[in-house]
Design a protein around this motif. Structure first.
Motif, mmCIF file in Angstrom:
data_model
loop_
_atom_site.group_PDB
_atom_site.id
_atom_site.type_symbol
_atom_site.label_atom_id
_atom_site.label_comp_id
_atom_site.label_asym_id
_atom_site.label_seq_id
_atom_site.Cartn_x
_atom_site.Cartn_y
_atom_site.Cartn_z
ATOM 1 N N TYR A 116 0.838 -1.203 0.000
ATOM 2 C CA TYR A 116 0.000 0.000 0.000
ATOM 3 C C TYR A 116 0.874 1.255 0.000
ATOM 4 O O TYR A 116 1.895 1.312 0.697
ATOM 5 C CB TYR A 116 -0.923 0.011 1.229
ATOM 6 C CG TYR A 116 -0.221 -0.344 2.524
ATOM 7 C CD1 TYR A 116 0.311 0.643 3.352
ATOM 8 C CD2 TYR A 116 -0.058 -1.676 2.903
ATOM 9 C CE1 TYR A 116 0.969 0.312 4.532
ATOM 10 C CE2 TYR A 116 0.608 -2.020 4.069
ATOM 11 C CZ TYR A 116 1.117 -1.026 4.885
ATOM 12 O OH TYR A 116 1.789 -1.348 6.031
ATOM 13 N N HIS A 138 -7.386 15.303 2.911
ATOM 14 C CA HIS A 138 -8.253 14.182 2.513
ATOM 15 C C HIS A 138 -7.423 13.029 1.949
ATOM 16 O O HIS A 138 -7.644 11.866 2.318
ATOM 17 C CB HIS A 138 -9.265 14.657 1.468
ATOM 18 C CG HIS A 138 -10.188 13.577 1.015
ATOM 19 N ND1 HIS A 138 -11.319 13.217 1.709
ATOM 20 C CD2 HIS A 138 -10.132 12.742 -0.070
ATOM 21 C CE1 HIS A 138 -11.926 12.227 1.081
ATOM 22 N NE2 HIS A 138 -11.234 11.915 -0.002
ATOM 23 N N PHE A 142 -6.882 9.304 3.461
ATOM 24 C CA PHE A 142 -7.200 8.158 2.606
ATOM 25 C C PHE A 142 -6.035 7.170 2.562
ATOM 26 O O PHE A 142 -6.235 5.950 2.716
ATOM 27 C CB PHE A 142 -7.534 8.671 1.204
ATOM 28 C CG PHE A 142 -7.769 7.605 0.182
ATOM 29 C CD1 PHE A 142 -8.937 6.852 0.186
ATOM 30 C CD2 PHE A 142 -6.826 7.358 -0.800
ATOM 31 C CE1 PHE A 142 -9.157 5.860 -0.762
ATOM 32 C CE2 PHE A 142 -7.037 6.373 -1.753
ATOM 33 C CZ PHE A 142 -8.201 5.625 -1.738
ATOM 34 N N ALA A 145 -5.325 5.340 5.845
ATOM 35 C CA ALA A 145 -6.278 4.252 6.079
ATOM 36 C C ALA A 145 -6.081 3.096 5.094
ATOM 37 O O ALA A 145 -6.950 2.214 4.999
ATOM 38 C CB ALA A 145 -7.710 4.797 5.978
ATOM 39 N N LYS A 146 -4.952 3.107 4.385
ATOM 40 C CA LYS A 146 -4.656 2.082 3.366
ATOM 41 C C LYS A 146 -5.752 2.025 2.310
ATOM 42 O O LYS A 146 -6.270 0.962 1.961
ATOM 43 C CB LYS A 146 -4.456 0.708 4.015
ATOM 44 C CG LYS A 146 -3.299 0.663 5.004
ATOM 45 C CD LYS A 146 -3.127 -0.729 5.604
ATOM 46 C CE LYS A 146 -1.992 -0.752 6.622
ATOM 47 N NZ LYS A 146 -1.833 -2.078 7.256
ATOM 48 N N GLY A 147 -6.095 3.213 1.791
ATOM 49 C CA GLY A 147 -7.156 3.310 0.794
ATOM 50 C C GLY A 147 -6.828 2.587 -0.498
ATOM 51 O O GLY A 147 -7.719 2.128 -1.210
ATOM 52 N N GLN A 166 -8.154 -4.097 -2.709
ATOM 53 C CA GLN A 166 -9.255 -3.714 -1.827
ATOM 54 C C GLN A 166 -10.207 -2.746 -2.534
ATOM 55 O O GLN A 166 -9.775 -1.846 -3.252
ATOM 56 C CB GLN A 166 -8.675 -3.044 -0.576
ATOM 57 C CG GLN A 166 -9.696 -2.577 0.431
ATOM 58 C CD GLN A 166 -9.013 -2.001 1.655
ATOM 59 O OE1 GLN A 166 -8.736 -2.724 2.617
ATOM 60 N NE2 GLN A 166 -8.724 -0.706 1.628
ATOM 61 N N ILE A 168 -12.470 0.299 -3.449
ATOM 62 C CA ILE A 168 -12.313 1.730 -3.178
ATOM 63 C C ILE A 168 -13.664 2.412 -3.397
ATOM 64 O O ILE A 168 -14.318 2.207 -4.421
ATOM 65 C CB ILE A 168 -11.259 2.368 -4.108
ATOM 66 C CG1 ILE A 168 -9.877 1.750 -3.870
ATOM 67 C CG2 ILE A 168 -11.196 3.884 -3.897
ATOM 68 C CD1 ILE A 168 -8.829 2.193 -4.881
ATOM 69 N N ASP A 170 -14.555 6.259 -2.590
ATOM 70 C CA ASP A 170 -14.102 7.517 -1.997
ATOM 71 C C ASP A 170 -14.674 8.703 -2.754
ATOM 72 O O ASP A 170 -14.754 8.682 -3.997
ATOM 73 C CB ASP A 170 -12.568 7.588 -2.016
ATOM 74 C CG ASP A 170 -12.032 8.775 -1.238
ATOM 75 O OD1 ASP A 170 -12.304 8.851 -0.029
ATOM 76 O OD2 ASP A 170 -11.362 9.632 -1.845
ATOM 77 N N ASN A 183 -14.747 4.817 -7.608
ATOM 78 C CA ASN A 183 -15.213 3.558 -7.060
ATOM 79 C C ASN A 183 -14.574 2.400 -7.827
ATOM 80 O O ASN A 183 -14.601 2.368 -9.054
ATOM 81 C CB ASN A 183 -16.753 3.485 -7.161
ATOM 82 C CG ASN A 183 -17.304 2.196 -6.601
ATOM 83 O OD1 ASN A 183 -17.365 1.188 -7.293
ATOM 84 N ND2 ASN A 183 -17.715 2.223 -5.354
#
Length: 459
Positions: A116, A138, A142, A145-147, A166, A168, A170, A183
């Motif tokens: 990540y 932001h 993100f 939080a390991k977006g 993962q 997404i 956002d 997305n």
């Protein structure tokens, strides 16, 4: 006998007891080797932490991308994919977190990797912090939080791996109520070989959505059910297949609304080297394609293309495609000169271009007018010529004798009439056309520096 049995039993027990220690040492050597390899290609180890027990080892690494060009060029040695300039910008100075977990008993279970980004480009993040502190906050939240998160299971024995990206989901509201959203859902993959440059890779993504919206403008992109599979041995030995169920792009503004849609897209390509000659081919099919706007509207049904080349001299072709794949940040003047020289060398060895089919079954203009179908097939050959470069320097016209080509174009009458409508060359085109029931034909031949259309010489 009892003593021998006792000694053997002790040896087995000691071996089992030492296995985790030996396994941990083996894994550490393998990790160190990979870290050295990354360092030689622009990725430096920043920090390392370890959590160890008798059976399991967990490690956390942080890497910094010190030279994104070197890393991009490393990847391109093993894959024909080109790293975009945007990705280069994001990677330069970025910090990547990697969590590794493995069993200390060798080969007993897969290695778990979690990858990540912790930050994007240091320079980019600093500029963002000064100019757009809210956006910076932001994005930082993100990433903290390991977006963006990759989970991979790697089998050391078989060199197989599988994993997922993962999901997404956002969104963010900018100034003046401008909204941006992204997305990603259902991204899964599996492959063999090096994780960064796999020999084979299969991937599926359920959906990708992206939009930017404000009071008057709207940009929206949607893609559903993307599937791909590829194998890669070298630049001149690979195969790739991709399918997408549907793609939609919407561009709305006060002056125009543009809606582009594609349904059931299939792309199949390969390159193979046999006896030092390379054959490449690409096939594309689209069930429906639409382009709707306030100015232009058309729909195409059952579009197909089949384009290929063969007889490419292997060494020259590989040199050319490697130059094409080079990073965007290299010296462009030097790269263009190298590309020209490489292309000249490639053409001097001769080649053949084959187009068995470019066609569509229906073309609808402005939603109501059916213009019918069209089909093109063609073949072009360039003869091998040891004096190619010499002739090119004297006059490119000297090379026309090396070229021969044939093409057949078939158009529906409605399509043909629309093409020549208001064309200043319509009378000349009409003089060469051949007609059949509902269609017109053009048989084109170029040979011995002479061009003919439907058996008539073009002068």
């Amino acid at each position: 006998m009892k003593r021998t049995t006792l000694v053997l039993s002790l040896l087995v027990i000691i071996t089992i007891a030492l296995a985790p220690l030996i396994g941990n040492s083996f894994m550490q050597k393998m990790i160190d080797k990979n870290i050295e390899n990354l360092a030689s290609h622009g990725i430096q180890l920043k920090s390392e932490k370890e959590q160890y027990n008798y059976l399991i080892t967990k490690k956390h690494f942080e890497f910094v991308v010190q030279n994104s060009d070197a890393f991009a060029n490393y990847l391109q040695v093993y894959t024909k994919r080109k790293i975009s300039s945007l990705m280069n910008t994001l990677l330069q100075g970025a910090i990547i977190g990697v969590d590794v977990e493995y069993s200390n008993i060798p080969f007993s279970k897969a290695i778990t990797l979690e990858i990540y980004p912790r930050t994007f480009s240091k320079k980019l993040m600093q500029q963002m912090q000064i100019k757009s502190p809210d956006i910076y906050k932001h994005i930082k939240t993100f990433l903290d939080a390991k977006g963006i998160f990759y989970h991979i299971e790697y089998n050391l024995l078989s060199e197989d791996f599988s994993g997922f990206i993962q999901d997404i989901d956002d969104s963010y509201t900018l100034q003046k109520n401008k909204k941006i959203s992204i997305n990603l859902a259902g991204a899964r993959f599996r492959g063999t070989g090096d994780i960064l440059a796999p020999k084979s890779l299969k991937m599926h993504v359920n959906k990708i959505k992206f939009y930017i919206q404000d009071a008057v403008n709207n940009v929206a992109f949607n893609m559903n059910n993307f599937t791909s599979s590829s194998t890669f041995t070298s630049y001149i030995n690979y195969s790739s297949k991709s399918t997408i169920h549907d793609i939609n792009l919407l561009l709305q503004s006060p002056t125009d609304d543009v809606n582009i849609g594609i349904n059931n897209l299939h792309v199949d390509s390969f390159s193979k080297n046999k006896n030092k000659k390379v054959t490449v081919n690409s096939k594309t099919s689209i069930e429906n394609f639409k382009f709707h706007s306030q100015k232009v509207n058309f729909d195409i049904e059952n579009f197909n293309s089949n384009v290929g080349m063969k007889g490419l001299q292997a060494k020259s072709f590989e040199t050319f495609v490697k130059l094409l794949a080079k990073s965007n940040n290299v010296n462009k003047v030097l790269l263009q000169a190298q590309l020209r020289s490489s292309l000249t060398d490639l053409l001097s060895h001769g080649l053949e271009i084959e187009i068995p089919n470019i066609s569509f079954s229906k073309f609808t203009l402005n939603k109501v007018k059916d213009l019918g179908s069209a089909k093109i097939n063609a073949n072009m050959q360039i003869k091998e010529d040891t004096d190619f470069i010499k002739k090119l320097k004297i006059s490119p016209m000297l090379l026309l004798s090396n070229l021969s080509a044939k093409a057949n174009i078939r158009l529906s009458n409605a399509m043909y009439l629309k093409i020549i409508e208001n064309s200043p060359m319509s009378s000349m085109i009409t003089s060469y056309v051949k007609k059949d029931v509902g269609n017109v034909f053009f048989d084109i031949v170029f040979d011995d520096s002479t061009l003919m259309i439907n058996d008539k010489v073009i002068k």
